[in-house]
Design a protein around this motif. Sequence first.
Motif, PDB file in Angstrom:
ATOM      1  N   ALA A 101     -48.277 -31.741 -42.388  1.00  0.00           N
ATOM      2  CA  ALA A 101     -48.407 -32.595 -43.567  1.00  0.00           C
ATOM      3  C   ALA A 101     -49.687 -32.262 -44.326  1.00  0.00           C
ATOM      4  O   ALA A 101     -49.698 -32.165 -45.561  1.00  0.00           O
ATOM      5  N   GLU A 102     -50.774 -32.077 -43.580  1.00  0.00           N
ATOM      6  CA  GLU A 102     -52.053 -31.722 -44.200  1.00  0.00           C
ATOM      7  C   GLU A 102     -51.947 -30.384 -44.927  1.00  0.00           C
ATOM      8  O   GLU A 102     -52.406 -30.241 -46.069  1.00  0.00           O
ATOM      9  N   ASP A 103     -51.317 -29.403 -44.284  1.00  0.00           N
ATOM     10  CA  ASP A 103     -51.153 -28.078 -44.897  1.00  0.00           C
ATOM     11  C   ASP A 103     -50.290 -28.143 -46.150  1.00  0.00           C
ATOM     12  O   ASP A 103     -50.460 -27.335 -47.077  1.00  0.00           O
ATOM     13  N   ALA A 104     -49.367 -29.120 -46.179  1.00  0.00           N
ATOM     14  CA  ALA A 104     -48.485 -29.282 -47.338  1.00  0.00           C
ATOM     15  C   ALA A 104     -49.141 -30.097 -48.451  1.00  0.00           C
ATOM     16  O   ALA A 104     -48.538 -30.298 -49.508  1.00  0.00           O
ATOM     17  N   GLY A 105     -50.358 -30.567 -48.207  1.00  0.00           N
ATOM     18  CA  GLY A 105     -51.067 -31.343 -49.218  1.00  0.00           C
ATOM     19  C   GLY A 105     -50.584 -32.770 -49.360  1.00  0.00           C
ATOM     20  O   GLY A 105     -50.806 -33.403 -50.396  1.00  0.00           O
ATOM     21  N   ILE A 106     -49.940 -33.291 -48.323  1.00  0.00           N
ATOM     22  CA  ILE A 106     -49.435 -34.666 -48.359  1.00  0.00           C
ATOM     23  C   ILE A 106     -50.479 -35.595 -47.750  1.00  0.00           C
ATOM     24  O   ILE A 106     -50.848 -35.428 -46.584  1.00  0.00           O
ATOM     25  N   PRO A 107     -50.985 -36.570 -48.504  1.00  0.00           N
ATOM     26  CA  PRO A 107     -51.981 -37.491 -47.941  1.00  0.00           C
ATOM     27  C   PRO A 107     -51.378 -38.367 -46.846  1.00  0.00           C
ATOM     28  O   PRO A 107     -50.218 -38.779 -46.935  1.00  0.00           O
ATOM     29  N   VAL A 108     -52.178 -38.634 -45.828  1.00  0.00           N
ATOM     30  CA  VAL A 108     -51.727 -39.411 -44.673  1.00  0.00           C
ATOM     31  C   VAL A 108     -52.710 -40.543 -44.414  1.00  0.00           C
ATOM     32  O   VAL A 108     -53.929 -40.351 -44.483  1.00  0.00           O
ATOM     33  N   VAL A 109     -52.179 -41.727 -44.136  1.00  0.00           N
ATOM     34  CA  VAL A 109     -52.978 -42.816 -43.581  1.00  0.00           C
ATOM     35  C   VAL A 109     -52.320 -43.242 -42.276  1.00  0.00           C
ATOM     36  O   VAL A 109     -51.113 -43.078 -42.089  1.00  0.00           O
ATOM     37  N   SER A 110     -53.112 -43.761 -41.369  1.00  0.00           N
ATOM     38  CA  SER A 110     -52.559 -44.300 -40.129  1.00  0.00           C
ATOM     39  C   SER A 110     -52.735 -45.806 -40.118  1.00  0.00           C
ATOM     40  O   SER A 110     -53.584 -46.357 -40.826  1.00  0.00           O
ATOM     41  N   LEU A 111     -51.922 -46.456 -39.308  1.00  0.00           N
ATOM     42  CA  LEU A 111     -51.988 -47.911 -39.219  1.00  0.00           C
ATOM     43  C   LEU A 111     -51.620 -48.373 -37.826  1.00  0.00           C
ATOM     44  O   LEU A 111     -50.928 -47.674 -37.086  1.00  0.00           O
ATOM     45  N   ASN A 112     -52.143 -49.526 -37.474  1.00  0.00           N
ATOM     46  CA  ASN A 112     -51.775 -50.269 -36.267  1.00  0.00           C
ATOM     47  C   ASN A 112     -52.332 -49.675 -34.980  1.00  0.00           C
ATOM     48  O   ASN A 112     -52.982 -50.366 -34.217  1.00  0.00           O
ATOM     49  N   ALA A 113     -52.068 -48.412 -34.692  1.00  0.00           N
ATOM     50  CA  ALA A 113     -52.543 -47.804 -33.448  1.00  0.00           C
ATOM     51  C   ALA A 113     -53.122 -46.425 -33.735  1.00  0.00           C
ATOM     52  O   ALA A 113     -52.647 -45.716 -34.623  1.00  0.00           O
ATOM     53  N   GLY A 114     -54.154 -46.057 -32.978  1.00  0.00           N
ATOM     54  CA  GLY A 114     -54.708 -44.715 -33.088  1.00  0.00           C
ATOM     55  C   GLY A 114     -55.970 -44.600 -33.908  1.00  0.00           C
ATOM     56  O   GLY A 114     -56.313 -43.512 -34.378  1.00  0.00           O
ATOM     57  N   GLU A 115     -56.701 -45.689 -34.044  1.00  0.00           N
ATOM     58  CA  GLU A 115     -57.922 -45.661 -34.856  1.00  0.00           C
ATOM     59  C   GLU A 115     -58.880 -44.559 -34.419  1.00  0.00           C
ATOM     60  O   GLU A 115     -59.451 -43.848 -35.248  1.00  0.00           O
ATOM     61  N   SER A 116     -59.045 -44.367 -33.114  1.00  0.00           N
ATOM     62  CA  SER A 116     -60.052 -43.431 -32.611  1.00  0.00           C
ATOM     63  C   SER A 116     -59.711 -41.972 -32.899  1.00  0.00           C
ATOM     64  O   SER A 116     -60.594 -41.115 -32.882  1.00  0.00           O
ATOM     65  N   VAL A 117     -58.429 -41.681 -33.157  1.00  0.00           N
ATOM     66  CA  VAL A 117     -58.020 -40.291 -33.402  1.00  0.00           C
ATOM     67  C   VAL A 117     -57.525 -40.077 -34.822  1.00  0.00           C
ATOM     68  O   VAL A 117     -57.138 -38.969 -35.189  1.00  0.00           O
ATOM     69  N   SER A 118     -57.540 -41.126 -35.622  1.00  0.00           N
ATOM     70  CA  SER A 118     -56.970 -41.069 -36.965  1.00  0.00           C
ATOM     71  C   SER A 118     -57.573 -39.949 -37.808  1.00  0.00           C
ATOM     72  O   SER A 118     -56.854 -39.112 -38.370  1.00  0.00           O
ATOM     73  N   ALA A 119     -58.889 -39.912 -37.905  1.00  0.00           N
ATOM     74  CA  ALA A 119     -59.549 -38.931 -38.774  1.00  0.00           C
ATOM     75  C   ALA A 119     -59.301 -37.506 -38.304  1.00  0.00           C
ATOM     76  O   ALA A 119     -59.034 -36.612 -39.114  1.00  0.00           O
ATOM     77  N   GLN A 120     -59.367 -37.282 -36.998  1.00  0.00           N
ATOM     78  CA  GLN A 120     -59.195 -35.919 -36.507  1.00  0.00           C
ATOM     79  C   GLN A 120     -57.763 -35.424 -36.657  1.00  0.00           C
ATOM     80  O   GLN A 120     -57.514 -34.211 -36.636  1.00  0.00           O
ATOM     81  N   LEU A 121     -56.816 -36.339 -36.843  1.00  0.00           N
ATOM     82  CA  LEU A 121     -55.431 -35.938 -37.083  1.00  0.00           C
ATOM     83  C   LEU A 121     -55.113 -35.860 -38.574  1.00  0.00           C
ATOM     84  O   LEU A 121     -53.960 -35.671 -38.946  1.00  0.00           O
ATOM     85  N   GLY A 122     -56.135 -36.021 -39.417  1.00  0.00           N
ATOM     86  CA  GLY A 122     -55.952 -35.756 -40.835  1.00  0.00           C
ATOM     87  C   GLY A 122     -55.745 -36.954 -41.729  1.00  0.00           C
ATOM     88  O   GLY A 122     -55.590 -36.795 -42.944  1.00  0.00           O
ATOM     89  N   ALA A 123     -55.737 -38.165 -41.167  1.00  0.00           N
ATOM     90  CA  ALA A 123     -55.577 -39.355 -42.010  1.00  0.00           C
ATOM     91  C   ALA A 123     -56.878 -39.637 -42.755  1.00  0.00           C
ATOM     92  O   ALA A 123     -57.961 -39.507 -42.183  1.00  0.00           O
TER      93      ALA A 123
END
Length: 245
Positions: free
Chosen positions: A39-61
């Motif tokens: 998704a990041e390579d395709a230029g699609i913005p990502v946000v995360s919600l509910n679960a995964g706060e600690s890894v959100s940024a490193q996964l591109g959100a």
Amino acid sequence: DPEAGRQAQLVQQAIDQKVDGIAVTLATPDALKDVLKKAEDAGIPVVSLNAGESVSAQLGAFTHFGSNEQLAGEAVGTKLAAQGFKHPVCVIQQQGHVGLEARCAGVKAKVPGTEILYVDGKDMTSVQSTATAKLQAAKDADVIIGLGAPITLTLLKSVTDASSSAKVASFDLNADLAQKIVDGAVIFTVDQQPWLQGYMSVDALWQAKRGGFKLGGGQPVLTGPTIVDKSNASDVLKFAQQGVR
């Protein structure tokens, strides 16, 4: 979708459809890291919600909307300790779920006597019988904690089945659970306000598209923890009945 592999497939489908943005929960981040890189390579913005706060940024959100689950667990533990509880049983319905594990870890950080009980959250009959057996065996258990409203409502049955004196506390909220707090059957819950998480996630993606806005400054936007107990449950109940709490 509760299955991690299927969730990754759904994200891939969204990428293939060239969507404007993706909002995703990161309960099982390892299963999603590869597809989120796409998704990041395709230029699609990502946000995360509910679960995964600690890894959100490193996964591109670019931001995360949710409650810090360790902090939420500590809030529960602090409240339990203040009320004199020493031997909680914290019930995890999905082993390996990073958010659920963090919740119980937070409780245990404040109440060291906390025990973890794993159950199969897909089978409520099994949840009830497993929790009943635990309460019958652990005579010193003074409170049992559900990590979601349906689990907590089932634990109420377990307390009755076990003829236990343990109180019941919870995480999360729905109308039935709010009513149980009003009635005094559940002592309190910690609400992470998931309706708000979903609303803010979609709005953040829309704002990113319409103006390049990025909320959060690279940090998570917290929607909890918020304590709901006897003092405010009646006010919250009317919103829960509308499906927004």
